[in-house]
Design an enzyme around this catalytic site. Structure first.
Site: not given
Ligand code: ATP
Ligand code: RIB
Length: 291
Positions: A243, A282
């Site tokens: 996000d 965060s």
């Molecule tokens: P979430 O569902 O946990 O919000 P997501 O699965 O949609 O995240 P991710 O690909 O996990 O997306 O993460 C988005 C971006 O956040 C990555 O491209 C990276 O830049 C940063 N990021 C995520 N995890 C890490 C990590 N462990 N260390 C550094 N950067 C990270």
């Molecule tokens: O991407 C994180 C979000 O996923 C959380 O804040 C939770 O509410 C879910 O929607």
């Protein structure tokens, strides 16, 4: 040019565990905290903290008034947030000792959009404006079709992915911001390059930002590819990394940054977010980001 984010508003119940609870198991968590969340709310806050003006369209129950107040305090326009009968959406989130999470959603008010309500929101936006969407609300297909007909640019974070979303007319989306799980589900491919080759050939007019967690991100449009590595950090809670990335990337693009600059800014913002607990709390403000 205006941005309307039509998306979820959740109360997040976050449980700290050593390992995720397994099927049939009962476990005592080490701590529980309540945070503001929802992919919609988080992305509006990320856009705002990155410096963009944003309108939020959403639904809460009477127990969710504090979510609207938080958005107002952040400077998000909340004229299109309504209170409905029933409960606000919520998420039950387990965070383990590696900062990884698993999330169970209750849609609540987020699933009570009506086509009339959507028409009312979209009536205030014009050709060239942006609509940002995730997949935590109902009537997604109606919003995509209506926004496209109005000439709005559609930015879609197809999260959480499900079969219903795959049936929508996704060629109408201008930019997808998606992770590997979502990319695989849309293409039946596993490797990032293969996912992007499939997506760009299926939707040649769309741009793709494929986030790869600690491995970084790859942008794709037709034949073009731009990769940016993730920053090295020790994760505390990765909730809302995606996000944060989405809000910062979109804000940077709207401010006229190049795709590479926008990817770098979003990468730095997301890295900071994973070092902090909670979803919305965060998300960093622009002045904290050094690139
Ligand atoms: P979430 O569902 O946990 O919000 P997501 O699965 O949609 O995240 P991710 O690909 O996990 O997306 O993460 C988005 C971006 O956040 C990555 O491209 C990276 O830049 C940063 N990021 C995520 N995890 C890490 C990590 N462990 N260390 C550094 N950067 C990270
Ligand atoms: O991407 C994180 C979000 O996923 C959380 O804040 C939770 O509410 C879910 O929607």
């Amino acid at each position: 040019m205006k941005i309307i984010n039509i998306g979820s508003l959740n109360i997040d119940y976050v449980y700290q565990v050593d390992d995720f609870v397994a099927g049939g198991e009962t476990k005592l968590s080490e701590a529980m905290k309540i945070f503001s969340g929802g992919k919609g709310l988080n992305q509006s806050i990320a856009l705002r903290r990155a410096g963009a003006e944003v309108y939020h369209g959403g639904l809460i129950g009477s127990d969710g008034a504090f979510l609207k107040e938080l958005l107002q305090q952040e400077g998000v326009n909340t004229d299109f947030i309504s209170t409905v009968e029933g409960s606000t959406g919520h998420a039950i989130i387990q965070v383990n000792n590696h900062g990884e999470n698993c999330i169970l959603l209750f849609g609540g008010a987020n699933q009570l959009f009506t086509t009339e309500g959507i028409d009312t929101i979209l009536a205030s936006f014009n050709k060239g404006d942006y609509v940002l969407l995730q997949n935590e609300i109902n009537h997604m297909d109606y919003i995509i079709n209506k926004a496209y007909d109005l000439g709005l640019k559609i930015i879609l974070n197809p999260s959480p992915i499900n079969d219903k979303l795959k049936s929508y007319l996704l060629y109408k989306v201008s930019t997808f911001i998606l992770n590997e799980v979502e990319g695989s589900a849309l293409t039946d491919r596993e490797e990032p390059e293969s996912i992007l080759n499939e997506l760009t050939s299926k939707y040649p007019n769309s741009e793709f930002v494929l986030t790869l967690g600690s491995k970084g991100v790859i942008y794709a449009h037709q034949e073009e590819r731009i990769a940016v590595p993730a920053q090295k950090v020790t994760p505390v809670d990765t909730t809302a990394a995606g996000d944060t990335f989405t809000g910062y990337y979109l804000s940077a693009i709207l401010m006229g940054k190049t795709v590479k600059e926008a990817l770098e800014l979003a990468t730095a913002a997301a890295a900071l977010s994973v070092t902090r607990p909670g979803a919305a709390p965060s998300i960093p403000v622009l002045s904290e980001i050094l690139i």
